[in-house]
Each structure stands twice: as C-alpha cells, then as structure tokens.
Design a protein around this motif. Structure first.
Motif, mmCIF file in Angstrom:
data_model
loop_
_atom_site.group_PDB
_atom_site.id
_atom_site.type_symbol
_atom_site.label_atom_id
_atom_site.label_comp_id
_atom_site.label_asym_id
_atom_site.label_seq_id
_atom_site.Cartn_x
_atom_site.Cartn_y
_atom_site.Cartn_z
ATOM 1 N N TYR A 19 0.859 -1.183 0.000
ATOM 2 C CA TYR A 19 0.000 0.000 0.000
ATOM 3 C C TYR A 19 0.894 1.231 0.000
ATOM 4 N N LEU A 20 0.532 2.210 -0.816
ATOM 5 C CA LEU A 20 1.320 3.433 -0.956
ATOM 6 C C LEU A 20 0.585 4.615 -0.346
ATOM 7 N N VAL A 21 1.327 5.466 0.358
ATOM 8 C CA VAL A 21 0.835 6.749 0.830
ATOM 9 C C VAL A 21 1.917 7.788 0.536
ATOM 10 N N VAL A 22 1.522 9.052 0.507
ATOM 11 C CA VAL A 22 2.445 10.129 0.156
ATOM 12 C C VAL A 22 2.615 11.056 1.355
ATOM 13 N N ALA A 23 3.864 11.329 1.724
ATOM 14 C CA ALA A 23 4.167 12.213 2.860
ATOM 15 C C ALA A 23 4.294 13.646 2.379
ATOM 16 N N SER A 24 3.183 14.202 1.886
ATOM 17 C CA SER A 24 3.236 15.504 1.231
ATOM 18 C C SER A 24 3.032 16.701 2.159
ATOM 19 N N ARG B 44 8.393 1.780 4.720
ATOM 20 C CA ARG B 44 9.699 2.139 4.167
ATOM 21 C C ARG B 44 9.475 3.184 3.080
ATOM 22 N N VAL B 45 10.522 3.947 2.793
ATOM 23 C CA VAL B 45 10.457 4.947 1.733
ATOM 24 C C VAL B 45 10.796 4.266 0.413
ATOM 25 N N ALA B 46 10.021 4.564 -0.608
ATOM 26 C CA ALA B 46 10.281 4.015 -1.943
ATOM 27 C C ALA B 46 11.673 4.409 -2.408
ATOM 28 N N THR B 47 12.336 3.480 -3.063
ATOM 29 C CA THR B 47 13.674 3.761 -3.601
ATOM 30 C C THR B 47 13.564 4.675 -4.815
ATOM 31 N N ALA B 48 14.692 5.248 -5.209
ATOM 32 C CA ALA B 48 14.726 6.118 -6.388
ATOM 33 C C ALA B 48 14.260 5.372 -7.635
ATOM 34 N N GLU B 49 14.556 4.079 -7.693
ATOM 35 C CA GLU B 49 14.146 3.276 -8.851
ATOM 36 C C GLU B 49 12.638 3.011 -8.837
ATOM 37 N N GLU B 50 12.079 2.797 -7.670
ATOM 38 C CA GLU B 50 10.649 2.499 -7.541
ATOM 39 C C GLU B 50 9.758 3.729 -7.679
ATOM 40 N N LYS B 51 10.259 4.853 -7.220
ATOM 41 C CA LYS B 51 9.409 6.021 -7.029
ATOM 42 C C LYS B 51 8.685 6.520 -8.276
ATOM 43 N N PRO B 52 9.300 6.626 -9.455
ATOM 44 C CA PRO B 52 8.566 7.203 -10.584
ATOM 45 C C PRO B 52 7.238 6.485 -10.898
ATOM 46 N N ALA B 53 7.239 5.184 -10.928
ATOM 47 C CA ALA B 53 6.003 4.444 -11.220
ATOM 48 C C ALA B 53 5.002 4.606 -10.075
ATOM 49 N N MET B 54 5.509 4.588 -8.846
ATOM 50 C CA MET B 54 4.635 4.743 -7.685
ATOM 51 C C MET B 54 4.047 6.154 -7.635
ATOM 52 N N TRP B 55 4.882 7.150 -7.929
ATOM 53 C CA TRP B 55 4.418 8.547 -7.941
ATOM 54 C C TRP B 55 3.308 8.701 -8.976
ATOM 55 N N ALA B 56 3.488 8.133 -10.145
ATOM 56 C CA ALA B 56 2.463 8.219 -11.191
ATOM 57 C C ALA B 56 1.146 7.616 -10.710
ATOM 58 N N LYS B 57 1.237 6.505 -10.011
ATOM 59 C CA LYS B 57 0.037 5.841 -9.477
ATOM 60 C C LYS B 57 -0.664 6.739 -8.453
ATOM 61 N N MET B 58 0.103 7.404 -7.607
ATOM 62 C CA MET B 58 -0.488 8.269 -6.587
ATOM 63 C C MET B 58 -1.036 9.567 -7.185
ATOM 64 N N VAL B 59 -0.372 10.104 -8.193
ATOM 65 C CA VAL B 59 -0.871 11.315 -8.856
ATOM 66 C C VAL B 59 -2.168 10.997 -9.608
ATOM 67 N N GLU B 60 -2.276 9.793 -10.093
ATOM 68 C CA GLU B 60 -3.525 9.356 -10.725
ATOM 69 C C GLU B 60 -4.668 9.431 -9.704
ATOM 70 N N GLU C 17 12.165 16.634 -1.264
ATOM 71 C CA GLU C 17 11.587 15.616 -2.126
ATOM 72 C C GLU C 17 10.493 14.911 -1.336
ATOM 73 N N ILE C 18 9.267 14.983 -1.844
ATOM 74 C CA ILE C 18 8.151 14.363 -1.150
ATOM 75 C C ILE C 18 8.247 12.847 -1.328
ATOM 76 N N PRO C 19 8.337 12.121 -0.216
ATOM 77 C CA PRO C 19 8.504 10.669 -0.323
ATOM 78 C C PRO C 19 7.181 9.915 -0.510
ATOM 79 N N ILE C 20 7.327 8.790 -1.185
ATOM 80 C CA ILE C 20 6.264 7.784 -1.229
ATOM 81 C C ILE C 20 6.625 6.772 -0.138
ATOM 82 N N VAL C 21 5.662 6.471 0.710
ATOM 83 C CA VAL C 21 5.870 5.470 1.745
ATOM 84 C C VAL C 21 5.174 4.182 1.319
ATOM 85 N N VAL C 22 5.929 3.095 1.374
ATOM 86 C CA VAL C 22 5.423 1.776 1.031
ATOM 87 C C VAL C 22 5.112 1.062 2.341
#
Length: 139
Positions: free
Chosen positions: A60-65, A99-115, A130-135
């Motif tokens: 599950y993803l949440v954003v620490a914005s 845990r915080v999403a890695t730099a490699e994971e974040k772009p796809a996860m960010w797109a999912k959350m922005v959706e 940098e606003i983190p994605i939390v996994v």
C-alpha cells in the motif's frame, strides 16, 4: 451529520474506525482512504491518520506531502523513527512495516499516486524537499 467527503483529520479517523470504513473509506474525487497508526517518537503514544492510498504490487502506498509544506508530516517523522506501524483498510486492521520508496521504484509509484490525487504534483512544486512515497508492506 457531516458528509464522508467533508471529513478531515481526527473526525475522519473516528468515523472511519467506528464504521469500519463504511464512512470515510471513499473520500473526495474518488479517492480511497486508509488509517495509518504510528507510534509517537517522543510520547510513545499511538497516533492515527487518514491518508489517501493506492494498492501497488501487494503493498500500500501513501504520500508524505503535507500539502507541499517545507517540513514532512509528523506521521512520517514517527514512522522514520519506528517503521513498525498498523494499517486499517475498511474493517481490516493489520501490522505493517513502512519504508520509503527507492529512487528506482518512485517514478512508477508517484504516477500511481498522482492518478489518485493530481494535486501531489503541485505540492512537489511548493517545496524544496523531495516528497517521499511510503510503502506499507503487510507483515
């Protein structure tokens, strides 16, 4: 009575928990909400927060914005100190590890959350951090 889409903060958490998400799971603009339980890093007390989430590859993803504020939300600081959390989705409350999403994971996860919540892109423009994605991985 306040509409579920108008719920915010502690009243949102309370209604969600009281109704097992019947009120508060579905929120504004078609978003879905989970309740994140963290342990206060100073107080040691349980803290709870209603957060927009998306399921992603079994986690599950949440954003620490914090709306693009310069400082991260308190819940993020708490889980950074203690990543053992609990999550409630509707009537299901379970332990998880954050845990915080890695730099490699974040772009796809960010797109999912922005959706789910397009304003996240705007929030990122408001801050230098940098606003983190939390996994949240279910234990």
């Amino acid at each position: 009575m306040v509409s579920a889409i108008e719920l915010h903060g502690d009243p949102h958490v309370a209604r969600y928990i009281e109704t097992d998400g019947e009120e508060g799971f579905h929120w504004r603009n078609g978003t879905e909400i989970l309740i994140l339980f963290t342990t206060g890093r100073k107080s040691g007390e349980e803290r709870s927060h209603a957060l927009i989430f998306r399921e992603y590859e079994g986690a599950y993803l949440v954003v620490a914005s914090k709306g693009g504020a310069a400082a991260p939300p308190a819940w993020f600081v708490n889980l950074s100190a203690n990543p053992q959390v609990e999550v409630q989705i509707k009537g299901d409350r379970f332990p998880a590890t954050a845990r915080v999403a890695t730099a490699e994971e974040k772009p796809a996860m960010w797109a999912k959350m922005v959706e789910a919540w397009p304003d996240y892109d705007e929030y990122q423009t408001k801050t230098d951090r940098e606003i983190p994605i939390v996994v949240l991985d279910r234990n």
